[in-house]
Scaffold this active site. Structure first.
Site, PDB file in Angstrom:
ATOM      1  N   LEU A 105      -3.527  -1.276  -9.260  1.00 22.04           N
ATOM      2  CA  LEU A 105      -4.233  -0.354  -8.365  1.00 22.04           C
ATOM      3  C   LEU A 105      -5.632  -0.914  -8.146  1.00 22.04           C
ATOM      4  CD1 LEU A 105      -3.691   3.432  -9.267  1.00 22.04           C
ATOM      5  CD2 LEU A 105      -3.166   2.289  -7.125  1.00 22.04           C
ATOM      6  N   ASP A 106      -6.071  -1.001  -6.897  1.00 15.85           N
ATOM      7  CA  ASP A 106      -7.418  -1.482  -6.610  1.00 15.85           C
ATOM      8  C   ASP A 106      -8.464  -0.595  -7.277  1.00 15.85           C
ATOM      9  OD1 ASP A 106      -6.325  -3.451  -4.995  1.00 15.85           O
ATOM     10  OD2 ASP A 106      -6.502  -2.245  -3.167  1.00 15.85           O
ATOM     11  N   PRO A 107      -9.641  -1.156  -7.598  1.00 19.01           N
ATOM     12  CA  PRO A 107     -10.702  -0.331  -8.194  1.00 19.01           C
ATOM     13  C   PRO A 107     -11.067   0.900  -7.367  1.00 19.01           C
ATOM     14  CG  PRO A 107     -11.248  -2.646  -8.432  1.00 19.01           C
ATOM     15  CD  PRO A 107     -10.019  -2.588  -7.565  1.00 19.01           C
ATOM     16  N   ARG A 137      -3.398  -1.121   2.329  1.00 20.21           N
ATOM     17  CA  ARG A 137      -4.571  -1.609   3.070  1.00 20.21           C
ATOM     18  C   ARG A 137      -4.142  -2.341   4.344  1.00 20.21           C
ATOM     19  NH1 ARG A 137      -7.278  -5.647   0.042  1.00 20.21           N
ATOM     20  NH2 ARG A 137      -5.636  -5.663  -1.533  1.00 20.21           N
ATOM     21  N   ALA A 168      -9.060   2.640  -5.642  1.00 21.33           N
ATOM     22  CA  ALA A 168      -7.917   3.557  -5.605  1.00 21.33           C
ATOM     23  C   ALA A 168      -7.838   4.334  -6.908  1.00 21.33           C
ATOM     24  CB  ALA A 168      -6.624   2.788  -5.387  1.00 21.33           C
TER      25      ALA A 168
END
Length: 309
Positions: free
Chosen positions: A48-50, A182, A52
């Site tokens: 998970l992206d930071p 994204r 998110a």
């Protein structure tokens, strides 16, 4: 001759379904959980992206052997796309690379959704973990390189518009492995002629784990206040899920203690009776409710491929 080094930490095994906060990286989250649980091994099932938040399944101990089965599962995200700007990272972190004063109507957005449902071709973001000539795309992008990332097929099972404002639209998507939300935001903006980027992103489901299994990181960190070590670790362990739950999509084979002994030695067991399971490429065996092995069923036998301690 030197003795083998004893692993640090506890041989604790199971899944923790973390509710990851924003501005906290997935690797950072795994390190924190490993430290809190004093676990020997720890890993996650899908970055998970930071920026998110939401579900980050974390495997401890032997559960790390079941990570691929969770990585392949369906996922659900809730996300917001802000119109008017495309960014280098396709989210709030990146520099603006294109802009527009145009804004789409709700009707235009709804008309677009069928184009993004089913099997679609998607080009991953420049800032992604895709490997290009042996290097991660995000490393090349940080060095200022623009690389050609080939498109690939991804599965979008469901895409729903949840609400709109003049500058933003909220969506929910159920998708398969390898989908970049994204990239959806980027492509929506290009197709609508207004540009766009992700401004909110939350993962609410990773098969087979439901949203109500999530545990906020803050709730786990609060347990650090318990001074008694054994009491603190017991409180943390209570949040863990049995390793076998990650395999719920596979056929299940309960076995006896005698059969379990043979499987632990790496030997096949004979399956008798009219209720014996049919041939299966993969199935999992349990003994007394505990995960024992993953293997295949064929020609009246269960043959273990991976045995758990």
């Amino acid at each position: 001759m030197s003795k083998p080094r004893k692993p640090k930490g506890r041989p604790v095994s199971g899944w923790l379904i973390l509710d990851k906060p924003i501005d906290f990286g997935s690797t950072e989250a795994v390190s924190k959980i490993k430290w809190l649980f004093n676990a020997q091994k720890c890993g996650h099932a899908g970055t998970l992206d930071p920026l998110a938040s939401g579900m980050l399944p974390i495997a401890l101990g032997d559960a790390t052997k079941t990570v691929p089965y969770v990585m392949d599962g369906r996922k659900i995200y809730e996300f917001a796309v802000t119109w008017g700007e495309e960014r280098s990272t396709d989210d709030l972190e990146g520099a603006v690379t294109a802009s527009s004063d145009s804004r789409p109507s709700e009707e235009q957005i709804r008309a677009l959704l069928p184009n993004y449902t089913g099997t679609i071709n998607q080009i991953p973001p420049q800032f992604s973990a895709i490997k290009i000539a042996g290097e991660r795309a995000y490393d090349l992008a940080r060095d200022g390189e623009i690389v050609e990332i080939p498109s690939r097929e991804v599965q979008i099972f469901r895409l729903t518009l949840l609400g709109v404002t003049p500058d933003k639209a909220h969506f929910e998507v159920e998708c398969g492995k390898g989908t970049y939300v994204r990239a959806l935001a980027r492509d929506f903006g290009r197709d609508l002629g207004c540009y766009g980027h992700i401004s909110e992103l939350r993962r609410t489901f990773v098969a087979p784990f439901a949203e109500d299994r999530m545990v906020p990181l803050s709730e786990l960190v609060a347990l650090e206040q318990i001074e008694d070590r054994d009491e603190r670790l017991a409180a943390l362990d209570a949040f863990m899920i049995n390793t076998s739950e990650a395999l719920s999509s596979l056929p299940h084979l309960p076995v006896t203690d005698d059969q379990a002994h043979r499987i632990k030695m790496g030997n096949p067991i004979i399956l008798r009776g009219r209720d014996a399971p049919a041939d299966e490429a993969e199935a999992y065996a349990t003994v007394r409710g505990k995960l024992l092995a993953i293997g295949e069923i064929g020609q009246g036998e269960f043959r273990p491929k991976r045995v758990f301690g």
